[in-house]
Design a protein around this motif. Structure first.
Motif, PDB file in Angstrom:
ATOM      1  N   TYR A  73       0.823  -1.209   0.000  1.00 45.18           N
ATOM      2  CA  TYR A  73       0.000   0.000   0.000  1.00 45.18           C
ATOM      3  C   TYR A  73       0.860   1.263   0.000  1.00 45.18           C
ATOM      4  O   TYR A  73       0.509   2.260  -0.634  1.00 45.18           O
ATOM      5  CB  TYR A  73      -0.916  -0.033   1.225  1.00 45.18           C
ATOM      6  N   GLN A  87     -11.565   1.665   2.073  1.00 42.36           N
ATOM      7  CA  GLN A  87     -10.443   0.741   2.157  1.00 42.36           C
ATOM      8  C   GLN A  87     -10.712  -0.252   3.272  1.00 42.36           C
ATOM      9  O   GLN A  87     -11.316   0.095   4.277  1.00 42.36           O
ATOM     10  CB  GLN A  87      -9.152   1.495   2.472  1.00 42.36           C
ATOM     11  N   TYR A  89      -8.525  -2.891   5.552  1.00 35.87           N
ATOM     12  CA  TYR A  89      -7.160  -3.283   5.909  1.00 35.87           C
ATOM     13  C   TYR A  89      -7.171  -4.675   6.534  1.00 35.87           C
ATOM     14  O   TYR A  89      -7.883  -4.931   7.505  1.00 35.87           O
ATOM     15  CB  TYR A  89      -6.588  -2.273   6.905  1.00 35.87           C
ATOM     16  N   TYR A 178       0.682   1.430   6.785  1.00 31.75           N
ATOM     17  CA  TYR A 178      -0.669   1.118   6.323  1.00 31.75           C
ATOM     18  C   TYR A 178      -1.687   1.696   7.290  1.00 31.75           C
ATOM     19  O   TYR A 178      -2.651   2.300   6.894  1.00 31.75           O
ATOM     20  CB  TYR A 178      -0.877  -0.394   6.231  1.00 31.75           C
ATOM     21  N   LYS A 179      -1.454   1.488   8.575  1.00 28.99           N
ATOM     22  CA  LYS A 179      -2.391   1.971   9.576  1.00 28.99           C
ATOM     23  C   LYS A 179      -2.424   3.485   9.592  1.00 28.99           C
ATOM     24  O   LYS A 179      -3.466   4.092   9.692  1.00 28.99           O
ATOM     25  CB  LYS A 179      -2.001   1.444  10.955  1.00 28.99           C
ATOM     26  N   SER A 182      -4.087   4.938   6.356  1.00 33.58           N
ATOM     27  CA  SER A 182      -5.372   4.373   5.978  1.00 33.58           C
ATOM     28  C   SER A 182      -6.378   4.573   7.105  1.00 33.58           C
ATOM     29  O   SER A 182      -6.082   4.320   8.265  1.00 33.58           O
ATOM     30  CB  SER A 182      -5.202   2.882   5.697  1.00 33.58           C
TER      31      SER A 182
END
Length: 191
Positions: A73, A87, A89, A178-179, A182
């Protein structure tokens, strides 16, 4: 870019003919939509991303639902990420899930059964593999199997897997990126 356009044209024709929406699933989309600001980006990549952005922008009007997946990502173009309504995850597997995956991957091949039953070594390997995606772990077990075969051994041993981890060019995923980037719901892997 031409093949992308053709794919969207075929889907558009299908939706017009059937009067129903279609789903386009794009796996490993990072290979198509790598950040244009990346130093590795070249002219062809720029054209591909630009074309993809235009096609996705018009997809909804053509009754095409686009779903994309990636393990990278952080490499995706920001404008590409912004084209999606939402999105989801899927976090990386934890050590318990890695151990389960290792046992499954190893026990499904004759050469790996013995190692799959060694809980102590599986636990140690799980710690070494923390931060890798399921696909990367599968690749590493494949490499370990090849190492055992090259060394004319009947079994995959701990050192084969450890060597595959150390020599692999696969990188651990940057889960924190990512966290942070996102606002996605967290699902999957027992969450």
């Amino acid at each position: 870019p031409k093949n992308l356009q053709k794919a969207f044209d075929v889907l558009k024709e299908k939706t017009e003919k059937d009067g129903k929406p279609v789903i386009l699933f794009m796996d490993e989309v990072d290979s198509l939509a790598m950040s244009r600001g990346d130093l590795m980006a070249n002219e062809e990549n720029m054209k591909t991303v630009t074309t993809l952005l235009k096609l996705i922008e018009g997809a909804r009007d053509n009754n095409i639902i686009v779903i994309a997946a990636t393990n990278k990502y952080d490499l995706l173009d920001e404008a590409f990420k912004a084209r999606f309504d939402g999105q989801v995850y899927f976090p990386l597997p934890n050590e318990k899930e890695i151990a389960s995956l290792l046992k499954h991957l190893l026990s499904s091949r004759k050469k790996g059964v013995e190692l799959s039953n060694n809980n102590e070594e599986i636990e140690t390997l799980s710690k070494l593999l923390k931060g890798y995606s399921n696909r990367s772990i599968t690749f590493i077990v494949e490499e370990a199997s090849k190492t055992a075969r090259r060394r004319n051994r009947d079994n995959i041993i701990f050192d084969d897997v450890k060597c595959a981890i150390e020599t692999s060019e696969l990188e651990k995923s940057k889960e924190k990126d990512y966290k942070k980037s996102s606002k996605a719901r967290v699902v999957g892997f027992g969450k």
